[in-house]
Design a protein around this motif. Structure first.
Motif, PDB file in Angstrom:
ATOM      1  N   TRP A 124      32.649  46.254  38.020  1.00 31.89           N
ATOM      2  CA  TRP A 124      31.942  45.528  39.078  1.00 31.89           C
ATOM      3  C   TRP A 124      32.769  44.342  39.554  1.00 31.89           C
ATOM      4  O   TRP A 124      32.925  44.114  40.761  1.00 31.89           O
ATOM      5  CB  TRP A 124      30.583  45.078  38.540  1.00 31.89           C
ATOM      6  N   GLN A 125      33.323  43.578  38.602  1.00 41.22           N
ATOM      7  CA  GLN A 125      34.147  42.432  38.981  1.00 41.22           C
ATOM      8  C   GLN A 125      35.432  42.882  39.670  1.00 41.22           C
ATOM      9  O   GLN A 125      35.896  42.248  40.620  1.00 41.22           O
ATOM     10  CB  GLN A 125      34.464  41.595  37.736  1.00 41.22           C
ATOM     11  N   HIS A 126      35.997  43.989  39.213  1.00 40.70           N
ATOM     12  CA  HIS A 126      37.239  44.495  39.804  1.00 40.70           C
ATOM     13  C   HIS A 126      37.000  44.993  41.235  1.00 40.70           C
ATOM     14  O   HIS A 126      37.819  44.751  42.129  1.00 40.70           O
ATOM     15  CB  HIS A 126      37.794  45.635  38.949  1.00 40.70           C
ATOM     16  N   SER A 127      35.881  45.665  41.466  1.00 41.27           N
ATOM     17  CA  SER A 127      35.607  46.234  42.789  1.00 41.27           C
ATOM     18  C   SER A 127      35.112  45.195  43.789  1.00 41.27           C
ATOM     19  O   SER A 127      35.202  45.414  44.997  1.00 41.27           O
ATOM     20  CB  SER A 127      34.553  47.341  42.668  1.00 41.27           C
ATOM     21  N   GLN A 128      34.566  44.078  43.268  1.00 39.63           N
ATOM     22  CA  GLN A 128      34.011  43.008  44.108  1.00 39.63           C
ATOM     23  C   GLN A 128      32.871  43.506  45.011  1.00 39.63           C
ATOM     24  O   GLN A 128      32.637  42.969  46.093  1.00 39.63           O
ATOM     25  CB  GLN A 128      35.115  42.351  44.949  1.00 39.63           C
ATOM     26  N   LEU A 129      32.190  44.553  44.579  1.00 44.61           N
ATOM     27  CA  LEU A 129      31.023  45.032  45.305  1.00 44.61           C
ATOM     28  C   LEU A 129      29.832  44.104  45.064  1.00 44.61           C
ATOM     29  O   LEU A 129      29.721  43.516  43.985  1.00 44.61           O
ATOM     30  CB  LEU A 129      30.642  46.440  44.837  1.00 44.61           C
ATOM     31  N   PRO A 130      28.935  43.949  46.048  1.00 37.72           N
ATOM     32  CA  PRO A 130      27.695  43.213  45.783  1.00 37.72           C
ATOM     33  C   PRO A 130      26.910  43.890  44.652  1.00 37.72           C
ATOM     34  O   PRO A 130      26.986  45.106  44.458  1.00 37.72           O
ATOM     35  CB  PRO A 130      26.933  43.312  47.116  1.00 37.72           C
ATOM     36  N   THR A 141      33.722  52.673  41.309  1.00 39.13           N
ATOM     37  CA  THR A 141      32.413  53.237  40.960  1.00 39.13           C
ATOM     38  C   THR A 141      32.544  54.669  40.435  1.00 39.13           C
ATOM     39  O   THR A 141      31.775  55.084  39.564  1.00 39.13           O
ATOM     40  CB  THR A 141      31.454  53.210  42.166  1.00 39.13           C
TER      41      THR A 141
END
Length: 372
Positions: A150-156, A313
């Protein structure tokens, strides 16, 4: 007899010896700088586990768990409904408190319920291991691999959860179905002579609960070593007997696993094998994430494949499915078994979790590709 008990306990720790031997062999065959060993050891993770072990032991010793168990059993009618309640609670807690914290709360409760009723404790521990792997899949903070991706993708936050929703839904339906099929349909039978809902020490229970909440908060903000140090000092002053009952060998086992698997994942041979694969292909990435999780556990597998995949994801789907199967696929499996302390636990987990993976993997892939 008492002097021989620690030796007997050490002889039974075959998982510890296995991974300690692997770590030592790799250190001799492929020496690395000290900084690499520190990185593989994952000290913040070990500190977090230590803090959780300390806080939960205090809660157990206070009598709060036994009190809660008596209250839960008094309202249960059948083993299936009771088991489904525990599985649902485990899955829901894993979405907000992470998979390991969920197990540290629910497995001791399950043990206490099993001590006063006919609830099959080992079956429940296996089901709860499946439940945390399924439930934590949905949340970006449900497990370490999701947090990293999640932190790597920077997705909400909600976008990541929405991408994982079909995957988690399939897993949770499978776990719930298996729970209903596997648990006996008989009524809950109580052993009245074993029921003791008294709280032994309300003060110990209160500050152990506060310590658990503080530990989870410090882990969330990256201060697990500070939290573990504070709890160790607090219990050394106020509840030293609780420290003596903690399963410290569990921490040593995890340290050996982290060192052995972390080193193995970075061997040149492993890296060359990965360089030959096209992780841009969804099926290749999916299969590779599952296989890597089976070999080196899903968190190291995530680190290994993170920079090689264009879709964080997609990797999250693969490594979360990879938490099923072998016990080391997810460290949550080992935590559940260790907390339950039931004979033949590892064998039963594999008898259930391996077929579960074989059923779950294709269904999750179809759901993920269909909804993606």
């Amino acid at each position: 007899m008492t002097a021989n008990r620690p030796r007997q306990r050490l002889r039974e720790e075959w998982l510890l010896w296995l991974f300690a031997a692997l770590a030592l062999a790799l250190a001799l065959l492929d020496p690395q700088p000290l900084a690499n060993y520190r990185r593989w050891l994952q000290l913040p993770t070990l500190a977090g586990l230590a803090g959780l072990l300390i806080a939960i032991q205090g809660i157990r010793d206070s009598g709060l768990v036994q009190h809660a168990a008596a209250a839960v059993v008094a309202r249960a009618h059948s083993l299936r409904s009771l088991g489904l309640l525990l599985v649902a609670a485990t899955a829901l807690l894993s979405m907000v408190l992470t998979n390991d914290v969920s197990l540290f709360l629910i497995v001791p409760l399950t043990l206490a319920i099993g001590a006063i009723s006919n609830l099959p404790v080992l079956r429940m521990a296996v089901l709860e291991a499946l439940a945390v792997n399924a439930g934590s899949t949905l949340s970006p903070i449900g497990n370490p691999q999701n947090l990293l991706l999640w932190q790597h993708s920077q997705l909400p936050f909600l976008h990541f959860a929405a991408a994982m929703l079909p995957v988690a839904a399939v897993m949770l339906v499978l776990v719930a179905t298996f729970t209903l099929l596997w648990l006996p349909c008989e009524r809950v039978a109580l052993a009245p002579e074993r029921i003791d809902g008294r709280i032994v020490s309300a003060r110990l229970g209160a500050w152990s609960m506060a310590a658990l909440a503080g530990m989870v908060l410090l882990m969330e903000y990256g201060h697990a070593p500070l939290g573990a140090t504070l709890l160790l000092a607090l219990f050394a002053l106020l509840a030293r007997s609780s420290l003596a009952r903690i399963d410290w060998l569990l921490l040593l086992t995890f340290a050996a696993i982290f060192l052995g698997l972390g080193h193995f994942a970075e061997l040149p041979l492993v890296q060359r094998m990965l360089d030959r694969r096209d992780f841009g292909q969804p099926l290749t990435l999916y299969a590779s994430g599952i296989v890597a999780s089976q070999l080196i556990s899903n968190v190291p597998a995530t680190v290994l494949l993170l920079e090689r995949t264009p879709d964080a994801t997609a990797l999250a789907v693969a490594v979360n499915v990879g938490g099923f199967g072998v016990a080391t696929g997810s460290l949550a499996n080992l935590i559940a078994l260790r907390l339950a302390k039931q004979p033949h636990g590892l064998r039963l987990l594999h008898l259930v979790s391996m077929p579960f993976l074989l059923v779950c993997a294709p269904l999750v892939y179809l759901a993920w590709r269909w909804c993606g």
